[in-house]
Design a protein around this motif. Structure first.
Motif, PDB file in Angstrom:
ATOM      1  N   LEU A 236      12.163   2.207  -4.409  1.00 57.88           N
ATOM      2  CA  LEU A 236      10.765   1.999  -4.799  1.00 57.88           C
ATOM      3  C   LEU A 236       9.963   3.242  -4.448  1.00 57.88           C
ATOM      4  O   LEU A 236      10.225   3.898  -3.425  1.00 57.88           O
ATOM      5  N   HIS A 237       8.942   3.542  -5.284  1.00 60.57           N
ATOM      6  CA  HIS A 237       8.149   4.750  -5.083  1.00 60.57           C
ATOM      7  C   HIS A 237       6.659   4.404  -5.196  1.00 60.57           C
ATOM      8  O   HIS A 237       6.199   3.951  -6.251  1.00 60.57           O
ATOM      9  N   ASP A 238       5.912   4.581  -4.123  1.00 59.11           N
ATOM     10  CA  ASP A 238       4.442   4.499  -4.139  1.00 59.11           C
ATOM     11  C   ASP A 238       3.920   3.265  -4.875  1.00 59.11           C
ATOM     12  O   ASP A 238       3.104   3.352  -5.802  1.00 59.11           O
ATOM     13  N   ILE A 239       4.388   2.091  -4.448  1.00 54.60           N
ATOM     14  CA  ILE A 239       3.956   0.846  -5.080  1.00 54.60           C
ATOM     15  C   ILE A 239       2.622   0.407  -4.488  1.00 54.60           C
ATOM     16  O   ILE A 239       2.480   0.254  -3.267  1.00 54.60           O
ATOM     17  N   ASP A 240       1.649   0.197  -5.342  1.00 51.65           N
ATOM     18  CA  ASP A 240       0.354  -0.372  -4.951  1.00 51.65           C
ATOM     19  C   ASP A 240       0.185  -1.694  -5.690  1.00 51.65           C
ATOM     20  O   ASP A 240       0.151  -1.722  -6.927  1.00 51.65           O
ATOM     21  N   LEU A 241       0.067  -2.781  -4.911  1.00 45.49           N
ATOM     22  CA  LEU A 241       0.007  -4.098  -5.548  1.00 45.49           C
ATOM     23  C   LEU A 241      -0.682  -5.082  -4.613  1.00 45.49           C
ATOM     24  O   LEU A 241      -0.430  -5.084  -3.405  1.00 45.49           O
ATOM     25  N   GLU A 242      -1.567  -5.923  -5.166  1.00 44.84           N
ATOM     26  CA  GLU A 242      -2.217  -6.990  -4.406  1.00 44.84           C
ATOM     27  C   GLU A 242      -1.977  -8.318  -5.102  1.00 44.84           C
ATOM     28  O   GLU A 242      -2.050  -8.406  -6.333  1.00 44.84           O
ATOM     29  N   ILE A 243      -1.667  -9.346  -4.302  1.00 41.58           N
ATOM     30  CA  ILE A 243      -1.503 -10.703  -4.835  1.00 41.58           C
ATOM     31  C   ILE A 243      -2.358 -11.615  -3.968  1.00 41.58           C
ATOM     32  O   ILE A 243      -2.211 -11.636  -2.743  1.00 41.58           O
ATOM     33  N   ARG A 244      -3.257 -12.371  -4.596  1.00 42.08           N
ATOM     34  CA  ARG A 244      -4.189 -13.208  -3.857  1.00 42.08           C
ATOM     35  C   ARG A 244      -3.779 -14.677  -3.934  1.00 42.08           C
ATOM     36  O   ARG A 244      -3.053 -15.091  -4.838  1.00 42.08           O
ATOM     37  N   ARG A 245      -4.238 -15.422  -2.943  1.00 43.53           N
ATOM     38  CA  ARG A 245      -3.948 -16.860  -2.908  1.00 43.53           C
ATOM     39  C   ARG A 245      -4.448 -17.529  -4.190  1.00 43.53           C
ATOM     40  O   ARG A 245      -5.559 -17.256  -4.662  1.00 43.53           O
ATOM     41  N   GLY A 246      -3.606 -18.380  -4.756  1.00 43.30           N
ATOM     42  CA  GLY A 246      -3.953 -19.065  -5.998  1.00 43.30           C
ATOM     43  C   GLY A 246      -3.598 -18.293  -7.243  1.00 43.30           C
ATOM     44  O   GLY A 246      -3.756 -18.793  -8.360  1.00 43.30           O
ATOM     45  N   GLU A 247      -3.122 -17.065  -7.074  1.00 37.02           N
ATOM     46  CA  GLU A 247      -2.804 -16.204  -8.213  1.00 37.02           C
ATOM     47  C   GLU A 247      -1.292 -16.178  -8.432  1.00 37.02           C
ATOM     48  O   GLU A 247      -0.511 -16.169  -7.479  1.00 37.02           O
TER      49      GLU A 247
ATOM     50  N   ARG B  55       0.842  -1.184   0.000  1.00 31.94           N
ATOM     51  CA  ARG B  55       0.000   0.000   0.000  1.00 31.94           C
ATOM     52  C   ARG B  55       0.883   1.243   0.000  1.00 31.94           C
ATOM     53  O   ARG B  55       1.495   1.576   1.006  1.00 31.94           O
ATOM     54  N   LYS B  56       0.973   1.890  -1.165  1.00 27.79           N
ATOM     55  CA  LYS B  56       1.786   3.111  -1.287  1.00 27.79           C
ATOM     56  C   LYS B  56       3.189   2.909  -0.721  1.00 27.79           C
ATOM     57  O   LYS B  56       3.710   3.750   0.013  1.00 27.79           O
ATOM     58  N   VAL B  57       3.790   1.801  -1.063  1.00 25.04           N
ATOM     59  CA  VAL B  57       5.084   1.416  -0.484  1.00 25.04           C
ATOM     60  C   VAL B  57       6.235   2.150  -1.164  1.00 25.04           C
ATOM     61  O   VAL B  57       6.324   2.204  -2.392  1.00 25.04           O
ATOM     62  N   SER B  58       7.104   2.696  -0.327  1.00 25.73           N
ATOM     63  CA  SER B  58       8.374   3.264  -0.784  1.00 25.73           C
ATOM     64  C   SER B  58       9.488   2.645   0.056  1.00 25.73           C
ATOM     65  O   SER B  58       9.256   2.211   1.190  1.00 25.73           O
ATOM     66  N   PHE B  59      10.683   2.626  -0.503  1.00 27.97           N
ATOM     67  CA  PHE B  59      11.809   2.061   0.241  1.00 27.97           C
ATOM     68  C   PHE B  59      13.101   2.732  -0.190  1.00 27.97           C
ATOM     69  O   PHE B  59      13.333   2.955  -1.383  1.00 27.97           O
TER      70      PHE B  59
END
Length: 632
Positions: free
Chosen positions: A395-406, A381-385
């Protein structure tokens, strides 16, 4: 073309120790600094000894105290013996009167000899135990730090110095007990001298000052030389590894680079020799000056004794006792100065150890205590590092979702942030901005070790553990209900079953040629085992970073055909530079300069202008050259 004369010089291979404060350490190597530090150092060593063996430590101290008391008793008995022998009367009567004191002297000498044997044995017992204790504490501190600690400037340098400090502990316990013994003997001798005449006490102590100053300065020179040569020594170790390690042994021969690297090795060796020779000369000059000054100081002490005797301030018997006491005090003072200087110098290396343990403990994995279940959704959620000491964010403002089985494929140029993102999603790093969530819970609030029970990672640089094939797959996480069946299922899914079938003892074959009877595998065979261990873990988050880079097409086909089944119960991330392998993914996420540039299916991205299509076109741009004719 740039003018050669204006071109910058090539950078030299060197190690720069960062953040160590060596100059400050050397600056503290003074007489007053030693007087202040030595008691603290002795207490620190004895505390460590108390941790590993309380009975042995108590016995060692008790032996030292009793030995000191016996030493004082022997000197006092010497006084009574001399007085009895020089008194008037028949020789038989004088011997009879001296007999009890002689018995005390003999008994004290015998008991001190036995105590010396006990002290040596106890020190020999404690030394290896202390070494192991400091090594265990160091390993515990290092393996329980946040992974980001390795990115701190000078962290690895400080680790190397701390590891060297653990090797000094065996010497420290011996030097510590020698210092205690010398101090105890000095106290007993000084008590006797004070009883003979109070003036002898300060004179004897003052006589040790020149020698102490010389010893400390010589130790300082030695320490400075060690630190000055630490860089060249590490380069030499580095070059030795490249010259003799088997992983590049073939290239050392085919490239013919050995003479060139040996020349660099000799160059750095000459730097070490020059620094050490200069240090030896400086230390010798200091020692000669100290010895000369100490000789003059000793002359003053003996002259004072002669004057006291000639003035009638002390008797002949007391003078004889003083001679023995002065010799004992002189020997003890030399021991205190010598052992003290060695202990102080080696204590500086122990400081490297304790300093690193404190630093690592401050970065210990100390997050939340919540124990997560196998995740259904892993999200950024809006990840920076930003790495420590880095000029900007990776990394700049990463938004990403990974679901089980995907299955989600990460694509991007080298340095686009793929590996960093994987470490954040798996909880190895904590974001400097935004949050990584497992089922809506911030990874900062989760127990990291409990998290990693649900993580399976197959990295590019996979570990080649010196264990059996079975252990290389289960990594200690056995399943008693399945036994080898689960191991073999994971091996079959990665093609490692073919590797195991060819081993002389199957799963029980030791995979370490360096050890007796071990078997060496090829890079491709090792990669199959690495994939098998990731599948075996059945993690809620499965990360595959170039899992087939060293595999042949058949083995690669086996892995990708079984990946959909293996990923059914996991959120799966696939990193690959072979874009056709990304077609197995449900979604493809393209990173560019630390940002998400594109996202979609293989079919969508391969027909849409952007980075993915550009890379795919380049990968397809492989024209086959015409066959050359015989005349060519």
């Amino acid at each position: 073309m740039q003018d050669t004369a204006d071109a910058p010089e090539d950078e030299a291979l060197r190690f720069g120790l960062q953040g160590e404060g060596h100059d400050a350490n050397a600056g503290r190597m003074t007489t007053l600094g030693m007087a202040k530090r030595l008691p603290e150092l002795v207490l620190e060593i004895m505390r460590l000894a108390w941790q590993v063996d309380r009975a042995g430590s108590a016995a060692l101290l008790a032996c030292q105290v009793v030995s000191a008391v016996l030493g004082a008793a022997g000197l006092l008995a010497t006084n009574r013996t001399i007085v009895a022998l020089i008194s008037s009367g028949h020789i038989t009567a004088k011997l009879w009167h001296a007999a009890p004191a002689v018995a005390v002297i003999a008994t004290a000498a015998g008991l001190r000899a036995l105590l010396g044997i006990a002290i040596t044995a106890l020190s020999a017992r404690l030394s290896p135990m202390l070494t192991r204790q400091t090594q265990v504490m160091l390993l515990d501190a290092a393996t329980n730090t946040e992974l980001a600690a390795y990115d701190l400037p000078g962290y690895n340098d400080r680790w190397d110095l701390a590891e060297g400090g653990t090797q000094r502990v065996a010497e420290l316990i011996g030097e510590c007990q020698n210092l205690i013994a010398a101090t105890a003997s000095l106290v007993s001798a000084e008590i006797v001298l004070a009883l003979v005449h109070p003036l002898l006490l300060p004179l004897t102590l003052a006589a040790a000052v020149p020698q102490a100053i010389a010893a400390i300065r010589a130790a300082r020179v030695s320490y400075e030389a060690v630190i000055a040569t630490a860089g060249p020594r590490r380069v030499m170790n580095f070059l030795r590894w490249f010259l003799v390690d088997k992983w590049q042994a073939d290239q050392v021969r085919t490239d013919g680079i050995a003479p060139y690297l040996l020349a660099k090795y000799r160059e750095h060796g000459n730097q070490v020799d020059a620094a050490e020779h200069a240090a030896v000369r400086r230390a010798a000059r200091i020692s000669v000056l100290g010895a000369a000054t100490a000789g003059l100081a000793s002359f003053v002490v003996w002259a004072a004794l002669a004057l006291l005797l000639s003035a009638g301030r002390i008797g002949i018997g007391s003078a004889g006792t003083a001679v023995f006491a002065l010799r004992a005090a002189s020997t003890s003072l030399q021991g205190i100065v010598g052992y003290g200087a060695q202990l102080y110098r080696n204590g500086l290396y122990l400081d490297h150890w304790s300093g690193f343990v404190r630093e690592a403990s401050a970065m210990r994995l100390n997050r939340g205590t919540a124990v997560p279940d196998r995740p259904t959704v892993v999200a950024a959620r809006k990840v920076s590092f930003q790495y420590p000491a880095s000029d900007g964010e990776t990394l700049h403002d990463i938004d990403l979702e990974i679901r089980r089985g995907e299955i989600v494929a990460l694509i991007g140029h080298n340095g686009s942030g793929k590996s960093t993102l994987m470490r954040l999603l798996s909880g190895l790093y904590l974001p400097t901005g935004g949050a990584v969530e497992w089922d809506g819970r911030d990874t900062r609030d989760l127990d990291p070790r409990a998290m990693w029970q649900h993580v399976a990672v197959v990295p590019q640089e996979y570990a080649r553990w010196p264990l059996t094939a079975r252990e290389n797959i289960h990594l200690g996480r056995t399943r008693p209900d399945d036994g080898d069946e689960a191991v073999l299922r994971a091996a079959a899914a990665s093609g490692a079953d073919e590797v195991i079938a060819g081993l002389r003892n199957g799963l029980g074959t030791l995979l370490a040629r360096e050890f007796f009877g071990g078997v060496a595998l090829s890079s491709g065979q090792w990669q199959r085992l690495a994939v098998a261990r990731g599948i075996y873990r059945q993690g809620g988050l499965l990360i595959l970073d170039e899992p087939t880079s060293a595999l042949d097409p058949q083995a690669e086909h086996t892995i990708f055909m079984g990946l959909r089944h293996s990923a059914a119960t996991s959120a799966t991330i696939l990193v690959t530079h072979n874009l056709f392998n990304a077609s197995i993914a449900d979604r493809i996420v393209v990173l560019d300069a630390g940002r998400i540039a594109q996202e979609g299916t293989f079919a969508e991205l391969s027909t849409t202008a952007g980075i993915f299509k550009h890379l795919l076109d380049l990968q397809n741009d492989r024209p086959v050259p015409r066959m050359r004719a015989a005349s060519d």
